[in-house]
Design a protein around this motif. Structure first.
Motif, PDB file in Angstrom:
ATOM      1  N   LYS A   1       3.200   0.358  12.740  1.00 27.48           N
ATOM      2  CA  LYS A   1       2.215   0.938  11.949  1.00 27.48           C
ATOM      3  C   LYS A   1       1.876   2.627  12.185  1.00 27.48           C
ATOM      4  O   LYS A   1       1.298   3.012  11.121  1.00 27.48           O
ATOM      5  CB  LYS A   1       0.909   0.113  12.476  1.00 27.48           C
ATOM      6  N   GLU A   2       2.604   3.207  13.173  1.00 24.35           N
ATOM      7  CA  GLU A   2       2.295   4.582  13.359  1.00 24.35           C
ATOM      8  C   GLU A   2       2.985   5.393  12.461  1.00 24.35           C
ATOM      9  O   GLU A   2       2.885   6.605  12.121  1.00 24.35           O
ATOM     10  CB  GLU A   2       2.678   5.044  14.785  1.00 24.35           C
TER      11      GLU A   2
ATOM     12  N   SER B   1       1.643   5.997   6.785  1.00 31.07           N
ATOM     13  CA  SER B   1       0.575   6.970   6.787  1.00 31.07           C
ATOM     14  C   SER B   1      -0.473   6.463   5.916  1.00 31.07           C
ATOM     15  O   SER B   1      -0.110   5.965   4.649  1.00 31.07           O
ATOM     16  CB  SER B   1       1.059   8.382   6.492  1.00 31.07           C
TER      17      SER B   1
ATOM     18  N   GLU C   1      -6.565   5.670  11.335  1.00 26.74           N
ATOM     19  CA  GLU C   1      -5.985   4.827  12.391  1.00 26.74           C
ATOM     20  C   GLU C   1      -5.749   3.166  12.129  1.00 26.74           C
ATOM     21  O   GLU C   1      -6.952   2.617  11.773  1.00 26.74           O
ATOM     22  CB  GLU C   1      -6.421   4.920  13.750  1.00 26.74           C
TER      23      GLU C   1
ATOM     24  N   SER D   1      -4.894  -0.586  12.492  1.00 25.62           N
ATOM     25  CA  SER D   1      -4.754  -1.820  13.545  1.00 25.62           C
ATOM     26  C   SER D   1      -4.357  -2.904  12.971  1.00 25.62           C
ATOM     27  O   SER D   1      -4.195  -3.248  11.881  1.00 25.62           O
ATOM     28  CB  SER D   1      -6.535  -2.054  14.080  1.00 25.62           C
TER      29      SER D   1
ATOM     30  N   ALA E   1      -8.167  -0.832   8.855  1.00 27.63           N
ATOM     31  CA  ALA E   1      -8.551   0.925   9.262  1.00 27.63           C
ATOM     32  C   ALA E   1     -10.057   0.856   8.894  1.00 27.63           C
ATOM     33  O   ALA E   1     -10.552   0.494   7.763  1.00 27.63           O
ATOM     34  CB  ALA E   1      -7.593   1.722   8.632  1.00 27.63           C
TER      35      ALA E   1
END
Length: 379
Positions: free
Chosen positions: A100-101, A104, A113, A115, A139
């Motif tokens: 998930k990082e 974008s 961010e 989750s 998010a």
């Protein structure tokens, strides 16, 4: 060059004979786009991803890939595909928390961010059929945010991004590494007619090249009937008219036929045109009529693909036309490749039929016959 083209046909045969059963629209190894539904509820952005999660877990680069068997991670993919939901879920969780990082999501230029909220993984069932899992990401939406922009990670293949819960929602088609335009949270970002038309052309094209092996072989079967252009034009015209008709009827929901019926018949159509190439030397009156009938079947197959993507309600016709144009361009690309490889150089040689057209048609007929058995008796 004729030998090179036949070598490509043999490769297609090998892929077909070693692939898992294709009883539905897609096989377990066919790369399908991820579908993401985006909505906002109570200051929370919710991203529901419908995807082939095993391909992601196997570390396969999906950009431009048509079949997982063509990747270095195919063995790992097959092992993951055979796992039960309970065994696979921890692996999916660990993957999603890290992956998930790379995804974008921005609100007015402010990174959000994400989750990981969980996954829904179907039971294995038949491991030779596709399994579509769901990942849920959320998010927190900052106060005053008016739009969202999503960047799809490189290597993740194609994405169909659909906004939900608003009027005139955004629907877009992104490749790995591409970003959406700013999507207004209040709605109103539905693509215009021209933009929708352009967006759905690559959807139709990629369904033929590289993903539509059965459609590719059918078009090649039409090509190998005769070295002359006129018979090919008659057949392609009949095929195009027919599949355009049932594509429209299927996409509107007017006609619905179970893929378990359509897919074996599509395979039978491949076998028939290839065998007829061997038995006859010229275009007879019945051939365009039969090709028209077979085109009706293929159009129902195309409609099944569009059903997975979903057509924007406000731009149904431009999307349908764009998809159909993409399909036609894919078919023309197949014919052009066949013509430039063998037709241009060898069609006027006396041995063309015996050394190229008949062997190629025999190979196509074998693949089609194998699929008929596979999609019926082995289903």
């Amino acid at each position: 060059m004729g030998g090179a083209f036949l070598a490509v046909l043999f490769k297609l045969a090998l892929v077909a004979l070693l692939s898992s059963p294709l009883t539905g629209v897609a096989s377990a190894h066919e790369v399908t786009p991820t579908v993401a539904d985006l909505r906002v509820e109570n200051e929370t952005v919710i991203l529901d991803l419908r995807l082939n999660v095993e391909a992601f877990l196997a570390g396969i680069d999906l950009d431009g890939l048509g079949d997982t068997d063509d990747s270095d991670g195919s063995d790992s993919y097959d092992q993951l595909r055979a796992m039960g939901a309970a065994e696979l879920e921890p692996k999916v969780r660990d993957f999603a928390v890290a992956w998930k990082e790379q995804l974008s999501l921005n609100a007015g230029g402010v990174p959000l961010e994400l989750s990981y909220e969980g996954a829904r993984i179907p039971v294995v069932g038949n491991p030779d059929l596709p399994r579509v899992s769901h990942l849920l990401l959320t998010a927190y939406l900052p106060a005053g945010a008016a739009s969202l922009t999503l960047t799809w990670p490189s290597g993740a293949g194609a994405l169909v991004l659909r906004q939900q819960g608003v009027d005139d929602p955004y629907t877009g088609y992104l490749q790995g590494g591409e970003s959406s335009p700013p999507i207004p949270l209040a709605g109103g970002a539905a693509l215009g007619p021209l933009e929708t038309f352009q967006a759905y052309i690559p959807v139709g094209f990629t369904h033929i090249l590289p993903k539509g092996l059965d459609h590719i072989l059918f078009v090649l079967g039409l090509f190998f009937l005769s070295p002359r252009l006129r018979p090919l034009l008659w057949q392609i015209s009949a095929f195009t008219l027919a599949h355009t008709l049932t594509l429209a009827l299927g996409a509107t929901g007017t006609v619905r036929v179970d893929p378990a019926i359509v897919e074996p018949l599509i395979a039978a159509s491949i076998t028939f045109v290839a065998l007829e190439n061997i038995l006859v030397r010229r275009l007879h009156a019945w051939r365009p009529v039969l090709v028209f009938g077979f085109g009706l079947l293929h159009g129902l197959g195309f409609a099944g693909v569009l059903e997975e993507f979903g057509l924007p309600a406000g731009q149904f016709l431009p999307a349908l036309l764009g998809f159909n144009i993409g399909v036609e361009l894919g078919q023309l690309a197949v014919i052009a490749a066949a013509f430039l490889s063998v037709g241009l150089w060898f069609r006027n040689r006396r041995w063309y039929r015996g050394r190229i057209a008949i062997p190629a048609s025999m190979l196509i007929a074998m693949i089609g016959a194998y699929w008929v058995v596979e999609r019926t008796l082995l289903a």
